[in-house]
Design an enzyme around this catalytic site. Sequence first.
Site, PDB file in Angstrom:
ATOM      1  N   ARG A  63       0.830  -1.213   0.000  1.00  0.00           N
ATOM      2  CA  ARG A  63       0.000   0.000   0.000  1.00  0.00           C
ATOM      3  C   ARG A  63       0.863   1.261   0.000  1.00  0.00           C
ATOM      4  NH1 ARG A  63      -3.296   2.424   4.766  1.00  0.00           N
ATOM      5  NH2 ARG A  63      -4.938   3.625   3.714  1.00  0.00           N
ATOM      6  N   HIS A  67       0.391   4.697  -2.326  1.00  0.00           N
ATOM      7  CA  HIS A  67       0.195   6.033  -1.770  1.00  0.00           C
ATOM      8  C   HIS A  67       1.356   6.965  -2.099  1.00  0.00           C
ATOM      9  CE1 HIS A  67      -3.330   5.483   1.147  1.00  0.00           C
ATOM     10  NE2 HIS A  67      -3.304   4.427   0.347  1.00  0.00           N
ATOM     11  N   ASN A  95      -3.910   8.898   4.935  1.00  0.00           N
ATOM     12  CA  ASN A  95      -2.713   8.272   5.496  1.00  0.00           C
ATOM     13  C   ASN A  95      -2.639   8.281   7.019  1.00  0.00           C
ATOM     14  OD1 ASN A  95      -1.811   7.917   2.850  1.00  0.00           O
ATOM     15  ND2 ASN A  95      -0.626   9.807   2.849  1.00  0.00           N
ATOM     16  N   HIS A 194      -6.075  -5.693  -2.867  1.00  0.00           N
ATOM     17  CA  HIS A 194      -6.928  -5.859  -1.696  1.00  0.00           C
ATOM     18  C   HIS A 194      -7.215  -7.329  -1.388  1.00  0.00           C
ATOM     19  CE1 HIS A 194      -8.705  -1.505  -1.679  1.00  0.00           C
ATOM     20  NE2 HIS A 194      -7.428  -1.566  -1.343  1.00  0.00           N
TER      21      HIS A 194
END
Length: 333
Positions: A63, A67, A95, A194
């Site tokens: 992840r 980001h 975040n 995911h």
Amino acid sequence: MESKLWVSLIVVSAITTSALGEFGGPLVKGFYKESCPLAEEIVKHNVEVAVLKDPRMAASLLRLQFHDCFVLGCDASVLLDTHGDILSEKQATPNVNSLRGFEVIDYIKYLLEEACPLTVSCSDIITMAARDSVFLRGGPWWEVYLGRRDSLKASFAGANQYIPAPNTSLEGLIINFKQQGLDIQDLIALSGAHTIGKARCVSFKQRIVQPNMLQTFYVDEFKRHSTFRRILRSQCKDSSRDNELSPLDIQTPAYFDNHYYINLLKGRGLLISDNVLVSEDHEGEVFKKVWEYAVDQDLFFVDFVESMLKMGNINVLTGIEGEIRENCRFINI
């Protein structure tokens, strides 16, 4: 193992011509072969140790690359702490109290500085760690292209603007990915990340209380979807449990596989932004690809690797741009 090797060979040959930095020098395989020969091994070993201690860390490190790349590009801006004129992306809404893995990156960077001072960029560490995390959870392995340099700035506003929220519509997701140079297939394939990890109740609370809309492609004769929502509701009873965690893939939460897509077809995607891949696809293009991945894990792996390589090339800094940070949390003095 043969399947994983097949995946990497096909994708590497297909992507070789596209892994060029936007501003100049290319990203290449084996970038640190001479300047820091053990770089990839140091990253791999320490990611493995971190994941053994905390299996959820694999999803967190994966992840972290998403980001980072979606804000300014794949330049490790997400790692910068607030200092001087820099307002950290870590404090942005997507975040804060959510993004993890910074200490793992810090330790790997410390070891690399001991071995090869000012040589391996923080942005390349993120890229290698994401790849190794996927493989350690049973997913494909691929050879990453390296040679990124680190940014001299962060974008708090960009983190709030460009990282998709967990309740984003399908149209919103398509627009968001297009802004990064990624297409609909990239969106569907990268959503498969995911298949590992967990989400806080606050991220899917709206999914629990929303009306029972068409979330599956079939009539829910056995009330599976309603049962799933009741399970989620029992875990997230009220705001006092907003930080309680639930697996993004309820079937095989510890393994990187294609069950994420199988879950979507059953209406068991955890986030609204997961379920819209089937519930808001009026043209059928997205649903068709979800179905293909649900029945063919090898196809998912091939496309996931290709999209990861593509994402890893977003607005990279190369050559004399940016810097190689000594400490990933701060720009060099």
